[in-house]
Design an enzyme around this catalytic site. Structure first.
Site, PDB file in Angstrom:
ATOM      1  CB  SER A  96      31.573  59.746  77.530  1.00 30.42           C
ATOM      2  OG  SER A  96      30.238  59.305  77.710  1.00 30.42           O
ATOM      3  CG  ASP A 119      28.607  58.681  69.525  1.00 24.09           C
ATOM      4  OD1 ASP A 119      27.579  58.801  70.208  1.00 24.09           O
ATOM      5  OD2 ASP A 119      29.755  58.660  70.029  1.00 24.09           O
ATOM      6  CG  HIS A 133      28.711  60.071  73.583  1.00 20.08           C
ATOM      7  ND1 HIS A 133      29.339  59.029  72.911  1.00 20.08           N
ATOM      8  CD2 HIS A 133      28.941  59.875  74.898  1.00 20.08           C
ATOM      9  CE1 HIS A 133      29.930  58.244  73.799  1.00 20.08           C
ATOM     10  NE2 HIS A 133      29.710  58.727  75.008  1.00 20.08           N
TER      11      HIS A 133
END
Length: 364
Positions: A34, A338, A341
């Site tokens: 990610s 969040d 991340h």
């Protein structure tokens, strides 16, 4: 390294980045999770209605969700900008039209991906927690498919990859995340490190054998400064935290992984002396975000911008994008997006440190 020196390095790097017009690469090929995914998880359909496909994800720069796990651009986006290249399309978005849409590279990274194959985690009885089965090995398979579409002879392929930059990660962080969050101890997970490092080295070797001439291999972040780790492993023992509020033991684990990776890369350089194998110090580049946030005009170093409350604004039952979560007024003043991340601002600082600072060895 003292705080004044750290700030000076970032200040000088940011000045040079904005003034540079380098055009050293004409293609970038990105693998990972990610931290680098520009849309593959979203296009894979692995998760039903994932939050990264909805606002507030993407609100800062793109003004709409793109599948990036942030409010805006990622490290890989800033690297593409640096070399005057378009943002890398996710492989799964262009898989049926590679010839026309992969002229400047492709992004194979998938949010949630692991370095080790998914079967490893199923064998350990924890496969059900995986976001995706598209591990590093799957991504390498996609790359081979791309290569067969773009060139056939060695001469064609050498020409195609001549000025290409390969980004091998960040990858491996999720291998540890999944295990830690299900109760794995640091002692137990240290036994995983050789397996993860060996997989990263094997993948790096494979892309070199396929024609890569310049490969960047990033290390892991200071996970002990991440809102999710600070929430899951919160303790009343004040000695567990460093002077910046980060969990010392988990940062030490990241350093251990990075040390083993750097040692393995030294061996790989001896095997491929004509290839530039670059270690990217994501740990060092990210450290300033938590050690000198105010110098970087960051008001909050450890709490998430988007979340559902709690000491670090991370709530597993009200994660960013879910009912009960709220978004901060100005993400540019936060490091953490969040809880897992980082924000676009944080990724910009890290990219600056890599491209024009001292956080790659040898320099990109």
């Amino acid at each position: 390294m003292n705080m004044v020196t750290l700030f000076f390095l970032f200040f000088c790097a940011h000045t040079r980045l904005s003034a540079s017009t380098s055009s050293g690469y004409d293609k970038i090929f990105s693998f990972g999770d990610s931290i680098a995914d520009t849309g593959n998880l979203l296009h894979s359909g692995a998760l039903a209605n994932p939050v990264i496909g909805r606002l507030p994800y993407g609100e800062t720069f793109f003004n709409h969700p793109t599948g990036r796990c942030s409010d805006g651009r990622l490290i890989i986006d800033f690297i593409a900008e640096k070399y005057g290249l378009p943002y890398l399309p996710p492989y799964l978005q262009i898989a049926k039209s590679l010839k026309s849409k992969a002229k400047h590279g492709v992004n194979f990274a998938v949010a949630g991906a692991t370095a080790l194959d998914a079967q490893f985690f199923y064998d350990q009885g924890i496969g059900g927690i995986l976001w995706t089965n598209d591990s590093l090995n799957i991504q390498l398979g996609w790359f081979k498919r791309l290569k067969s579409s773009m060139c056939t002879t060695k001469q064609e392929c050498d020409s195609y990859f001549k000025r290409s930059l390969f980004m091998m990660g960040e990858i491996g962080g999720n291998d540890y995340n999944y295990a830690f969050f299900l109760g794995g101890t640091i002692t137990k997970l240290k036994r995983m490190v050789p397996l993860v490092v060996e997989t990263i080295i094997s993948a790096t070797s494979m892309v070199i054998e396929e024609g890569a001439k310049e490969v960047v291999v990033p290390g892991n972040f200071p996970i002990g400064c991440s809102a999710i780790y600070l929430t899951f492993f919160e303790t009343q023992n004040k000695t567990a935290y460093d002077g910046n509020g980060c969990l010392k033991a988990y940062n030490a684990f990241s350093k251990y992984h990075n040390t083993q990776l750097k040692l393995a890369l030294e061996t790989l350089r001896q095997k491929y002396p004509l290839v530039r194998i670059i270690y990217a110090d994501y740990y060092g580049a990210a450290k300033a975000l938590f050690h000198i946030p105010h110098h970087l005009r960051l008001e909050n170093a450890l709490s998430a911008c988007c979340g559902g409350g709690g000491p670090y604004n991370f709530n597993i039952t009200a994660r960013c994008g879910h009912i009960g979560s709220k978004v901060c007024e100005d993400p540019s003043t936060y490091s953490n997006w969040d809880g897992v991340h980082l924000t676009e601002t944080a990724y910009r600082h890290i990219a600056t440190g890599l491209l024009d600072g001292t956080f790659t060895s040898p320099p990109i």
